[in-house]
Enzyme design. Sequence first.
Site, mmCIF file in Angstrom:
data_model
loop_
_atom_site.group_PDB
_atom_site.id
_atom_site.type_symbol
_atom_site.label_atom_id
_atom_site.label_comp_id
_atom_site.label_asym_id
_atom_site.label_seq_id
_atom_site.Cartn_x
_atom_site.Cartn_y
_atom_site.Cartn_z
ATOM 1 N N ARG A 124 0.808 -1.232 0.000
ATOM 2 C CA ARG A 124 0.000 0.000 0.000
ATOM 3 C C ARG A 124 0.833 1.270 0.000
ATOM 4 N NH1 ARG A 124 -2.807 -3.068 3.532
ATOM 5 N NH2 ARG A 124 -4.553 -4.118 2.530
ATOM 6 N N LYS A 146 2.219 11.814 -10.302
ATOM 7 C CA LYS A 146 1.475 10.879 -11.157
ATOM 8 C C LYS A 146 2.387 9.718 -11.513
ATOM 9 C CE LYS A 146 -1.747 13.890 -13.626
ATOM 10 N NZ LYS A 146 -2.173 14.305 -14.978
ATOM 11 N N GLU A 188 8.834 20.682 -23.690
ATOM 12 C CA GLU A 188 8.033 20.893 -22.470
ATOM 13 C C GLU A 188 8.492 22.162 -21.746
ATOM 14 O OE1 GLU A 188 5.321 19.328 -21.491
ATOM 15 O OE2 GLU A 188 5.395 17.277 -22.276
ATOM 16 N N LYS A 230 6.008 23.865 -12.490
ATOM 17 C CA LYS A 230 5.216 22.638 -12.289
ATOM 18 C C LYS A 230 4.893 22.451 -10.810
ATOM 19 C CE LYS A 230 4.019 18.058 -13.399
ATOM 20 N NZ LYS A 230 4.169 16.858 -14.208
ATOM 21 N N GLU A 240 -5.764 17.726 -10.616
ATOM 22 C CA GLU A 240 -6.198 18.236 -11.916
ATOM 23 C C GLU A 240 -7.678 18.583 -11.976
ATOM 24 O OE1 GLU A 240 -4.105 16.255 -15.027
ATOM 25 O OE2 GLU A 240 -5.488 17.007 -16.556
ATOM 26 N N ARG A 244 -4.288 22.734 -12.611
ATOM 27 C CA ARG A 244 -3.333 21.784 -13.201
ATOM 28 C C ARG A 244 -3.585 21.583 -14.694
ATOM 29 N NH1 ARG A 244 -0.584 16.428 -10.323
ATOM 30 N NH2 ARG A 244 0.801 15.989 -12.041
ATOM 31 N N ASN A 248 -1.708 21.094 -19.591
ATOM 32 C CA ASN A 248 -2.084 20.358 -20.797
ATOM 33 C C ASN A 248 -2.000 21.199 -22.063
ATOM 34 O OD1 ASN A 248 -2.618 17.958 -19.454
ATOM 35 N ND2 ASN A 248 -4.717 18.569 -18.975
ATOM 36 N N HIS A 251 -1.376 19.643 -25.401
ATOM 37 C CA HIS A 251 -1.473 18.192 -25.228
ATOM 38 C C HIS A 251 -2.735 17.575 -25.839
ATOM 39 C CE1 HIS A 251 2.027 18.687 -22.786
ATOM 40 N NE2 HIS A 251 2.046 17.423 -22.415
ATOM 41 N N HIS A 255 -1.420 14.761 -27.995
ATOM 42 C CA HIS A 255 -1.724 13.361 -27.642
ATOM 43 C C HIS A 255 -2.395 12.637 -28.797
ATOM 44 C CE1 HIS A 255 -1.617 13.330 -22.966
ATOM 45 N NE2 HIS A 255 -0.495 12.897 -23.501
ATOM 46 N N HIS A 268 7.449 12.291 -27.361
ATOM 47 C CA HIS A 268 6.341 13.015 -26.734
ATOM 48 C C HIS A 268 6.434 14.533 -26.970
ATOM 49 C CE1 HIS A 268 3.243 14.119 -23.919
ATOM 50 N NE2 HIS A 268 4.111 14.853 -23.231
HETATM 51 N N1 LIG Z 1 4.110 11.023 -14.591
HETATM 52 C C1 LIG Z 1 3.972 12.137 -15.283
HETATM 53 O O1 LIG Z 1 3.498 13.152 -14.782
HETATM 54 C C2 LIG Z 1 4.437 12.147 -16.708
HETATM 55 C C3 LIG Z 1 4.555 13.368 -17.393
HETATM 56 C C4 LIG Z 1 5.043 13.363 -18.691
HETATM 57 C C5 LIG Z 1 5.405 12.161 -19.289
HETATM 58 N N2 LIG Z 1 5.275 10.996 -18.590
HETATM 59 C C6 LIG Z 1 5.673 9.711 -19.201
HETATM 60 O O2 LIG Z 1 7.064 9.751 -19.460
HETATM 61 C C7 LIG Z 1 7.367 8.831 -20.507
HETATM 62 C C8 LIG Z 1 8.388 9.443 -21.427
HETATM 63 O O3 LIG Z 1 9.547 9.712 -20.702
HETATM 64 P P1 LIG Z 1 10.945 10.077 -21.408
HETATM 65 O O4 LIG Z 1 10.695 11.064 -22.481
HETATM 66 O O5 LIG Z 1 11.862 10.401 -20.326
HETATM 67 O O6 LIG Z 1 11.323 8.748 -22.192
HETATM 68 P P2 LIG Z 1 12.034 7.386 -21.756
HETATM 69 O O7 LIG Z 1 11.918 7.119 -20.323
HETATM 70 O O8 LIG Z 1 11.529 6.359 -22.712
HETATM 71 O O9 LIG Z 1 13.572 7.680 -22.085
HETATM 72 C C9 LIG Z 1 13.937 7.951 -23.415
HETATM 73 C C10 LIG Z 1 15.176 7.166 -23.843
HETATM 74 O O10 LIG Z 1 16.335 7.771 -23.297
HETATM 75 C C11 LIG Z 1 17.162 6.785 -22.676
HETATM 76 N N3 LIG Z 1 17.859 7.490 -21.599
HETATM 77 C C12 LIG Z 1 17.334 7.929 -20.436
HETATM 78 N N4 LIG Z 1 18.227 8.653 -19.754
HETATM 79 C C13 LIG Z 1 19.363 8.655 -20.479
HETATM 80 C C14 LIG Z 1 20.633 9.252 -20.311
HETATM 81 N N5 LIG Z 1 20.899 10.030 -19.254
HETATM 82 N N6 LIG Z 1 21.561 9.036 -21.262
HETATM 83 C C15 LIG Z 1 21.285 8.307 -22.350
HETATM 84 N N7 LIG Z 1 20.094 7.736 -22.587
HETATM 85 C C16 LIG Z 1 19.141 7.905 -21.657
HETATM 86 C C17 LIG Z 1 16.209 5.728 -22.243
HETATM 87 O O11 LIG Z 1 16.856 4.504 -22.109
HETATM 88 C C18 LIG Z 1 15.192 5.727 -23.381
HETATM 89 O O12 LIG Z 1 15.640 4.933 -24.440
HETATM 90 C C19 LIG Z 1 6.046 8.467 -21.140
HETATM 91 O O13 LIG Z 1 5.700 7.155 -20.779
HETATM 92 C C20 LIG Z 1 5.060 9.454 -20.528
HETATM 93 O O14 LIG Z 1 3.759 8.896 -20.399
HETATM 94 C C21 LIG Z 1 4.808 10.973 -17.325
HETATM 95 ZN ZN LIG Z 2 3.796 16.366 -21.780
#
Ligand SMILES: NC(=O)c1ccc[n+]([C@@H]2O[C@H](COP(=O)([O-])OP(=O)(O)OC[C@H]3O[C@@H](n4cnc5c(N)ncnc54)[C@H](O)[C@@H]3O)[C@@H](O)[C@H]2O)c1
Ligand SMILES: [Zn+2]
Length: 366
Positions: A124, A146, A188, A230, A240, A244, A248, A251, A255, A268
């Site tokens: 939990r 999130k 972003e 943020k 949200e 919040r 978006n 987005h 999206h 993204h």
């Molecule tokens: N929780 C939230 O509020 C929130 C907000 C925005 C996005 N997200 C989520 O985040 C995800 C996307 O995250 P992302 O853009 O970080 O992509 P990701 O986590 O897929 O990383 C992108 C790539 O970079 C590589 N990588 C990471 N750090 C590295 C480094 N320091 N050096 C070399 N390579 C590296 C990873 O192995 C991967 O191949 C999506 O799933 C999205 O839904 C969540």
């Molecule tokens: Zn985003």
Amino acid sequence: MSIETREAIRIDVDTGSRGSAIWIGDAITERLPELLDAHGFGARRFIVSSPVIWRVHGEHLGRILGGGEPILLPDGERYKNLQSVARVYDALIRAGADRGSSIVAVGGGVIGDTAGFAAATFLRGIRLAHVPTTLLAQVDSSIGGKVGVNHALGKNLIGAFHQPALVAIDPLMLKTLPRREFRSGLDEVVKYGMIASRGLFDRIAVHTKGIFARDPDVLIPAIVESCRIKAEVVSADEREGGPRRTLNFGHTIGHALEVVTKYRRFRHGEAIALGMLAAADLGVARGALAERERQALAQLIAQLGPLPSLAKLTIGEVLEAIRRDKKVVNGRLHFVLAIEVGATVTVDDVTEDELRAVLERMGMKG
Ligand SMILES: NC(=O)c1ccc[n+]([C@@H]2O[C@H](COP(=O)([O-])OP(=O)(O)OC[C@H]3O[C@@H](n4cnc5c(N)ncnc54)[C@H](O)[C@@H]3O)[C@@H](O)[C@H]2O)c1
Ligand SMILES: [Zn+2]
């Protein structure tokens, strides 16, 4: 200023449910043991990362964090699922983890969301720290609480709110990040400029080169200001309901572009860049945004480099994806419009004809 003398910066997220401390600074990861102690983490800390990230940063972080073998999850959006979460549970249970144990997620948004969901649900909820390694994770996904994973039928359908007790943002980790990933995070940052800070927007425009070169004098302030924005928005509205929503911006259409291309064509941030351009165009068409502001956004986004093309996407499929979006609440689409660089308004009366016209102007057909 040398790395040694540069002060680390602390930002607090205060959501009522649980506070979250964000620490930002070059080489802040060197101070992880001390920060984890200070923020109430017990002795048993389980690192969750991916083979790719651990290959580049594992030696360094393993030395600092000590402890046992990290839990490595396969890399990529398609592994952001319940099977990966189950692998974390398995490892925790086998190692005899208890309520006082914690998870330290080292990675981009995929690892952070997955490991975070495991932390939110194991027994939990156990303590969570994020060590974000992509720019997107440093300015966005590691902040706000999130966490969650994808379902075969849709993205981010399974999730929770679980505030990390600590977020340690080390911009030096971005040195190994490929340019395209870095740019995706920067989109972003542009979004934060558009919704809350003309100063930030202007500084990205003036210092684009320095930012891409990871020059700490321009990169760190951009990360800090993004995190502040943020953190402020999330502190005001964790779930949200209202404020919040401003996050978006870009987005809704962004999206939809990701959905219709099955998350394969765009990173993204790239989709969000196109979504922001579309939202700005809609703003101008409605008389809410001045044309010169739209041009400033278009100019800045172009300056960050080329974006994947919109070829072969149809207006019909993009509209369909928008209709299914999570931002449709009780049948009404909440759409964030920019009214100038640094300010937005959320409306709920955007018509399908208006969206169709915007998509047409982006060059889409049918
Ligand atoms: N929780 C939230 O509020 C929130 C907000 C925005 C996005 N997200 C989520 O985040 C995800 C996307 O995250 P992302 O853009 O970080 O992509 P990701 O986590 O897929 O990383 C992108 C790539 O970079 C590589 N990588 C990471 N750090 C590295 C480094 N320091 N050096 C070399 N390579 C590296 C990873 O192995 C991967 O191949 C999506 O799933 C999205 O839904 C969540
Ligand atoms: Zn985003």
